[in-house]
Design a protein around this motif. Structure first.
Motif, mmCIF file in Angstrom:
data_model
loop_
_atom_site.group_PDB
_atom_site.id
_atom_site.type_symbol
_atom_site.label_atom_id
_atom_site.label_comp_id
_atom_site.label_asym_id
_atom_site.label_seq_id
_atom_site.Cartn_x
_atom_site.Cartn_y
_atom_site.Cartn_z
ATOM 1 N N PRO A 101 0.829 -1.221 0.000
ATOM 2 C CA PRO A 101 0.000 0.000 0.000
ATOM 3 C C PRO A 101 0.854 1.257 0.000
ATOM 4 O O PRO A 101 1.862 1.333 0.709
ATOM 5 N N PRO A 102 0.508 2.245 -0.810
ATOM 6 C CA PRO A 102 1.326 3.467 -0.911
ATOM 7 C C PRO A 102 1.433 4.216 0.415
ATOM 8 O O PRO A 102 0.553 4.148 1.276
ATOM 9 N N PHE A 103 2.526 4.942 0.534
ATOM 10 C CA PHE A 103 2.843 5.734 1.727
ATOM 11 C C PHE A 103 2.983 7.192 1.269
ATOM 12 O O PHE A 103 3.889 7.517 0.500
ATOM 13 N N PHE A 104 2.088 8.074 1.720
ATOM 14 C CA PHE A 104 2.055 9.468 1.277
ATOM 15 C C PHE A 104 2.841 10.351 2.248
ATOM 16 O O PHE A 104 2.812 10.138 3.468
ATOM 17 N N ILE A 105 3.542 11.351 1.696
ATOM 18 C CA ILE A 105 4.279 12.327 2.501
ATOM 19 C C ILE A 105 3.847 13.716 2.041
ATOM 20 O O ILE A 105 4.133 14.130 0.912
ATOM 21 N N PHE A 106 3.149 14.429 2.919
ATOM 22 C CA PHE A 106 2.627 15.754 2.598
ATOM 23 C C PHE A 106 3.573 16.838 3.104
ATOM 24 O O PHE A 106 4.264 16.658 4.111
ATOM 25 N N LYS A 107 3.557 17.948 2.405
ATOM 26 C CA LYS A 107 4.347 19.105 2.817
ATOM 27 C C LYS A 107 3.513 19.930 3.789
ATOM 28 O O LYS A 107 2.818 20.877 3.428
ATOM 29 N N ARG A 108 3.609 19.556 5.072
ATOM 30 C CA ARG A 108 2.819 20.188 6.121
ATOM 31 C C ARG A 108 3.577 20.108 7.444
ATOM 32 O O ARG A 108 4.602 19.422 7.550
ATOM 33 N N ASN A 112 -3.352 15.577 9.284
ATOM 34 C CA ASN A 112 -4.798 15.689 9.400
ATOM 35 C C ASN A 112 -5.416 14.435 8.794
ATOM 36 O O ASN A 112 -5.066 14.027 7.685
ATOM 37 N N ALA A 113 -6.347 13.820 9.520
ATOM 38 C CA ALA A 113 -6.955 12.577 9.044
ATOM 39 C C ALA A 113 -7.754 12.783 7.764
ATOM 40 O O ALA A 113 -7.934 11.836 6.978
ATOM 41 N N LEU A 114 -8.219 14.001 7.508
ATOM 42 C CA LEU A 114 -8.992 14.268 6.296
ATOM 43 C C LEU A 114 -8.142 14.172 5.033
ATOM 44 O O LEU A 114 -8.690 14.090 3.926
ATOM 45 N N LEU A 115 -6.825 14.198 5.171
ATOM 46 C CA LEU A 115 -5.957 14.083 3.999
ATOM 47 C C LEU A 115 -6.092 12.715 3.338
ATOM 48 O O LEU A 115 -5.842 12.575 2.138
ATOM 49 N N LEU A 116 -6.472 11.682 4.107
ATOM 50 C CA LEU A 116 -6.623 10.324 3.579
ATOM 51 C C LEU A 116 -8.062 10.032 3.179
ATOM 52 O O LEU A 116 -8.445 8.866 3.065
ATOM 53 N N LYS A 117 -8.843 11.063 2.944
ATOM 54 C CA LYS A 117 -10.232 10.868 2.533
ATOM 55 C C LYS A 117 -10.280 10.182 1.172
ATOM 56 O O LYS A 117 -9.625 10.591 0.220
ATOM 57 N N GLY A 118 -11.074 9.121 1.082
ATOM 58 C CA GLY A 118 -11.237 8.394 -0.167
ATOM 59 C C GLY A 118 -10.139 7.404 -0.483
ATOM 60 O O GLY A 118 -10.113 6.863 -1.591
ATOM 61 N N SER A 119 -9.236 7.131 0.437
ATOM 62 C CA SER A 119 -8.128 6.201 0.184
ATOM 63 C C SER A 119 -8.539 4.784 0.542
ATOM 64 O O SER A 119 -9.585 4.542 1.172
ATOM 65 N N PHE A 201 5.583 0.913 -14.399
ATOM 66 C CA PHE A 201 4.446 1.252 -13.532
ATOM 67 C C PHE A 201 4.207 2.749 -13.387
ATOM 68 O O PHE A 201 3.063 3.215 -13.509
ATOM 69 N N PHE A 202 5.247 3.532 -13.110
ATOM 70 C CA PHE A 202 5.037 4.943 -12.821
ATOM 71 C C PHE A 202 4.492 5.714 -14.024
ATOM 72 O O PHE A 202 3.728 6.662 -13.859
ATOM 73 N N GLY A 203 4.874 5.340 -15.230
ATOM 74 C CA GLY A 203 4.368 6.026 -16.420
ATOM 75 C C GLY A 203 2.856 5.907 -16.557
ATOM 76 O O GLY A 203 2.131 6.910 -16.622
ATOM 77 N N PRO A 204 2.296 4.679 -16.619
ATOM 78 C CA PRO A 204 0.835 4.543 -16.677
ATOM 79 C C PRO A 204 0.128 5.123 -15.455
ATOM 80 O O PRO A 204 -0.987 5.648 -15.569
ATOM 81 N N LEU A 205 0.773 5.036 -14.282
ATOM 82 C CA LEU A 205 0.155 5.566 -13.067
ATOM 83 C C LEU A 205 0.002 7.080 -13.141
ATOM 84 O O LEU A 205 -1.059 7.634 -12.791
ATOM 85 N N LEU A 233 -7.992 10.910 -5.690
ATOM 86 C CA LEU A 233 -7.724 10.815 -7.128
ATOM 87 C C LEU A 233 -6.611 9.813 -7.412
ATOM 88 O O LEU A 233 -6.684 9.029 -8.364
ATOM 89 N N PHE A 234 -5.571 9.840 -6.575
ATOM 90 C CA PHE A 234 -4.466 8.895 -6.769
ATOM 91 C C PHE A 234 -4.931 7.468 -6.518
ATOM 92 O O PHE A 234 -4.492 6.540 -7.211
ATOM 93 N N THR A 235 -5.785 7.266 -5.533
ATOM 94 C CA THR A 235 -6.272 5.915 -5.229
ATOM 95 C C THR A 235 -7.041 5.335 -6.404
ATOM 96 O O THR A 235 -6.891 4.149 -6.733
ATOM 97 N N ASN A 236 -7.873 6.155 -7.051
ATOM 98 C CA ASN A 236 -8.613 5.664 -8.226
ATOM 99 C C ASN A 236 -7.651 5.240 -9.342
ATOM 100 O O ASN A 236 -7.850 4.200 -9.990
ATOM 101 N N ALA A 237 -6.609 6.048 -9.563
ATOM 102 C CA ALA A 237 -5.627 5.710 -10.593
ATOM 103 C C ALA A 237 -4.813 4.482 -10.193
ATOM 104 O O ALA A 237 -4.518 3.611 -11.030
ATOM 105 N N PHE A 238 -4.462 4.379 -8.920
ATOM 106 C CA PHE A 238 -3.657 3.249 -8.441
ATOM 107 C C PHE A 238 -4.431 1.941 -8.563
ATOM 108 O O PHE A 238 -3.879 0.914 -8.993
#
Length: 489
Positions: A101-108, A112-119, A201-205, A233-238
């Motif tokens: 499962p992907p691991f996200f790193i935000f510039k903050r 905030n738990a809302l950042l993972l909305k829809g994942s 993988f990264f190109g089609p993603l 949006l990333f989750t739908n593409a992933f």
């Protein structure tokens, strides 16, 4: 182009000089030798061979091509902003088709738990000041990786990654050694040829993610994409791109599994590649054309200048061979581009400093531990020096600030004295040095007028702030403190 159907007009991929210099026979051979040694020693199965890499996604998408009226000079499409915020995504795949499962790193600053909305439920995220991965965040990802890859000392896992500084730390070394993870690094600047994630993988993603962004902007007119929408949006593409074929094809293209190293003999610098092409003519045609050329030269020497174009046309038609006949003939020889033109040769780069050249290494091997400990000690010494410099700078700033305040106070006193008049003795009175200011002022008892000393108990009136012997007072106090007889009347 019609005479040479094998040739097409292409837009070349931008390749930096670092990648050109790094992708050489020696460095690539070291990587495959290390991979072969690990396989011969541990016999790791494809479901335990992983590749990890980071990629960045932005809130501003790259628009795809659209239909427009012919002749229109400017065709526009809406994006979220001029420049968006970048978020790092850490992805890992195995040769058997497993996706961590992907691991996200935000510039903050704060998560905030809302950042993972829809994942997806198993996706995780963290924050950093720059939005990029660092030593501590990579250790957090390793713990996330261990929970899904399930490595152990008896069932070890091979993790292939690049030579980024955040991956090489003593903490990551100890964690991998304790949990049975073998880390093998790629040669520097060779991920475009040897990293499975970059190959398939990264190109089609990225293309799927940009398409999701375009659909979002089309469905919600006037609403920009922020950090709170990119995970969904990333989750739908992933979910659309993550399949077994892409993962297995990436490892196969890199020659990692199955083990088929890149043909090292064909690796040459991009600027000096000898592009060979075929001349489709037989030796008989060559001699015939040469004879025709020589005969034509003799005829030209003796021909009269007033010859008409109609008389020269048959000679030219016989001289120039038919392109269709050339294409239809079998290939008889190959000519290298270097035989026709002089190709430039890249001179070796000269460094002014003695920089240790990086190469593919097994990060979890024993000799690396000493180097990592030395690196950690240097880092601590550098941090202690920085802390010491910072404290000295703060102390110097405070001293200068105190001097400025004293200087301002002196100017203010002098200005007031000049406004009152020329009282030299008062001016001298206000010129106190720093040592005199630090001395304790003298106090006298308001009843017996005796000077203060440490051997007796004193008490202060909370109204007039004057001091007195405790024995000289009536020792009566209120809820707010002692109040002298002078203040009671």
């Amino acid at each position: 182009m019609k005479r040479h159907p094998r040739i097409s007009l292409r837009r070349p991929e931008a390749t930096s000089l670092n990648r050109i210099n790094a992708f050489n026979k020696a460095d690539v051979k070291v990587f495959y030798d290390n991979l072969k040694d690990i396989q011969n020693k541990h016999h790791i199965q494809p479901d335990k061979i992983f590749n990890v890499d980071e990629t960045s996604i932005s809130t501003v998408q790259k628009n795809s091509k659209i239909l427009a009226e012919r002749g229109e000079k400017q065709v526009g499409k809406a994006t979220s902003a001029e420049r968006g915020s970048t978020t790092t995504v850490v992805c890992a795949i195995s040769a058997a088709g497993q996706y961590i499962p992907p691991f996200f790193i935000f510039k903050r600053k704060r998560m905030n738990a809302l950042l993972l909305k829809g994942s997806n439920p198993n996706m995780v995220a963290s924050v950093s000041d720059s939005g990029w991965i660092n030593d501590s965040l990579f250790i957090d990802w390793l713990q996330h990786f261990i929970s899904y890859a399930k490595p152990s000392l008896t069932n070890q896992v091979l993790l292939i990654l690049d030579n980024h500084e955040s991956h090489i730390s003593l903490g990551a070394y100890n964690l991998c050694r304790d949990n049975g993870i073998i880390m093998l690094t790629l040669p520097p600047h060779t991920s475009h040829k040897l990293q499975p994630l970059d190959l398939t993988f990264f190109g089609p993603l990225k293309s799927a993610y940009y398409q999701e962004c375009e659909n979002y902007m089309s469905d919600r007119l006037g609403k920009p994409i922020t950090q709170y929408e990119i995970v969904e949006l990333f989750t739908n593409a992933f979910n659309r791109c993550s399949n077994l074929e892409k993962a297995a094809s990436g490892f196969k293209s890199a020659g990692i599994y199955p083990y088929r190293p890149v043909d090292i003999d064909t690796i040459q610098p991009y600027c000096s590649q000898n592009t060979s092409f075929q001349i489709t003519r037989t030796q008989t045609q060559n001699s015939a054309i040469n004879n025709q050329v020589s005969d034509n030269q003799i005829a030209n020497d003796s021909i009269v200048e007033v010859a008409t174009i109609e008389q020269q046309a048959p000679v030219l038609q016989n001289l120039v061979p038919d392109p269709q006949n050339l294409i239809s003939q079998d290939c008889s020889e190959q000519v290298s581009l270097s035989d026709i033109v002089e190709l430039p040769v890249m001179s070796p780069k000269i460094y002014k400093r003695n920089i240790r050249k990086k190469k593919s290494i097994i990060l979890t091997s024993t000799p690396i531990k000493d180097r990592l400990e030395e690196k950690e000690n240097k880092k601590r010494q550098r941090e202690s020096k920085d802390t010491e410099k910072k404290s000295k700078k703060q102390a110097e700033t405070k001293r200068r600030k105190r001097e400025d305040e004293n200087r301002k106070e002196t100017r203010k006193v002098r200005k007031n004295l000049k406004n009152i008049g020329d009282f030299g003795h008062l001016e001298e009175k206000y010129k106190k040095t720093e040592k005199e200011k630090n001395k304790n002022d003298e106090y006298f008892c308001i009843f017996c007028n005796e000077k203060y000393n440490n051997s007796e108990t004193w008490i202060m009136c909370h109204v007039c702030k004057n001091w007195a012997h405790e024995l000289c007072t009536d020792q009566q106090s209120t809820s707010t403190g002692y109040k002298c007889d002078l203040c009671r009347t």
